[in-house]
Design an enzyme around this catalytic site. Structure first.
Site, PDB file in Angstrom:
ATOM      1  N   SER A   1      47.897  27.447 108.577  1.00  0.00           N
ATOM      2  CA  SER A   1      48.259  26.601 109.721  1.00  0.00           C
ATOM      3  C   SER A   1      49.234  25.496 109.319  1.00  0.00           C
ATOM      4  CB  SER A   1      47.000  25.996 110.341  1.00  0.00           C
ATOM      5  OG  SER A   1      46.322  25.185 109.405  1.00  0.00           O
TER       6      SER A   1
ATOM      7  N   ALA B   1      46.928  24.639 100.981  1.00  0.00           N
ATOM      8  CA  ALA B   1      45.841  24.846 100.012  1.00  0.00           C
ATOM      9  C   ALA B   1      44.517  24.573 100.716  1.00  0.00           C
ATOM     10  CB  ALA B   1      45.993  23.927  98.804  1.00  0.00           C
TER      11      ALA B   1
ATOM     12  N   GLU C   1      50.884  34.985  97.792  1.00  0.00           N
ATOM     13  CA  GLU C   1      51.161  33.558  97.595  1.00  0.00           C
ATOM     14  C   GLU C   1      51.302  33.238  96.119  1.00  0.00           C
ATOM     15  OE1 GLU C   1      47.732  31.967  99.565  1.00  0.00           O
ATOM     16  OE2 GLU C   1      48.898  31.367 101.333  1.00  0.00           O
TER      17      GLU C   1
HETATM   18  O1  DER Z   1      45.051  30.966 102.597  1.00  0.00           O
HETATM   19  C1  DER Z   1      45.772  30.134 102.060  1.00  0.00           C
HETATM   20  O2  DER Z   1      46.001  30.117 100.826  1.00  0.00           O
HETATM   21  C2  DER Z   1      46.289  29.007 102.911  1.00  0.00           C
HETATM   22  O3  DER Z   1      47.482  28.477 102.370  1.00  0.00           O
HETATM   23  C3  DER Z   1      45.224  27.925 102.905  1.00  0.00           C
HETATM   24  O4  DER Z   1      44.976  27.636 101.579  1.00  0.00           O
HETATM   25  C4  DER Z   1      45.640  26.689 103.660  1.00  0.00           C
HETATM   26  O5  DER Z   1      45.589  26.990 105.011  1.00  0.00           O
HETATM   27  P1  DER Z   1      45.622  25.815 106.103  1.00  0.00           P
HETATM   28  O6  DER Z   1      46.969  25.125 105.911  1.00  0.00           O
HETATM   29  O7  DER Z   1      45.529  26.559 107.407  1.00  0.00           O
HETATM   30  O8  DER Z   1      44.463  24.906 105.854  1.00  0.00           O
END
Ligand code: DER
Length: 232
Positions: free
Chosen positions: A30, A85, A105
């Site tokens: 997000s 993260a 990633e």
């Molecule tokens: O799945 C992932 O690695 C995402 O980057 C997660 O770590 C962070 O997702 P968010 O920005 O929706 O909290």
């Protein structure tokens, strides 16, 4: 100050790092989606960049935002990856994989000169592990690998349940790479490096969500005096 305000404040600061001609790794989640939208606006204003997406979801979002995309085969060396993260500690060690995109990633982050994390400051922790650690595993021999992962977790001095992640239809989740995810609910990980090595020793483990030595910067946003405050 809401969560979206904080995500936007962090993403805006990351977009300011992007300069003409950059080869970018584009993260998943997000917060990364806010970065994608803001980057798309700068592309429409004439910024010339090319991006490698870290998931199918990000590829679709980046295309919709008008960002020129390439594959990592076409661009094996990237200048900057911007990604979210799930947890970040004082040594910029991360837990990632909440969105099941950790393999691509990590491959993209590893191919990048710099990796900048964008997140709500609430994700900063003294000790990693409150967030369940995602572990990407090959479907072949899933049960055997599940048991081997539990043994590796114990050998690294951690305790807690290792659970197969299921989708809304309660089928085992399949990642973009066709693998499954085990989530290790450990509570705390006193020695992330030891756990990382122990998990990599399990043949059926493809990758895990401990990003060690990969993040070179972090942009964390928090609410202060009724406004979003960013620390880098
Ligand atoms: O799945 C992932 O690695 C995402 O980057 C997660 O770590 C962070 O997702 P968010 O920005 O929706 O909290």
């Amino acid at each position: 100050v809401s969560g979206p305000d904080l995500r936007r404040a962090a993403a805006e600061r990351a977009v300011a790092l992007v300069t003409d001609g950059m080869r970018l790794g584009i993260g998943t989640g997000s917060t990364a989606n806010v970065f994608i939208a803001l980057l798309g606006a700068r592309v429409r204003d004439g910024l010339d960049v090319v991006g490698v997406p870290t998931s199918e979801a990000t590829r679709v979002a980046a295309e919709a935002a008008g960002i020129r995309l390439a594959t990592l085969e076409e661009l094996p060396e990237l200048d900057l990856t911007v990604d979210g993260a799930d947890e970040i500690d004082g040594a910029m060690r991360l837990i990632k994989g909440g969105g099941a995109a950790l393999l691509r990633e990590k491959i993209v982050a590893f191919a990048s000169r710099r990796m900048v994390v964008i997140a709500d400051a609430a994700k900063y922790v003294e000790t990693l592990g409150a967030f369940p650690l995602p572990i990407e595993v090959n479907p072949f021999g899933l049960g055997a690998t599940h048991r081997a992962v539990e043994a590796a977790v114990a050998a690294a001095g951690c305790t807690g349940r290792v659970v197969l992640r299921r989708n809304a239809g309660s089928e085992p989740l399949r990642t973009d790479g066709g693998h499954h995810i085990l989530d290790a609910h450990l509570g705390r990980i006193p020695d992330p490096e030891a756990l990382s090595a122990g998990l990599w020793a399990v043949p059926g483990v493809v990758e895990h969500g401990l990003f060690l030595g990969l993040a070179t910067g972090a942009i964390l946003a928090e609410a202060r005096d009724g406004a979003a405050h960013v620390t880098c």
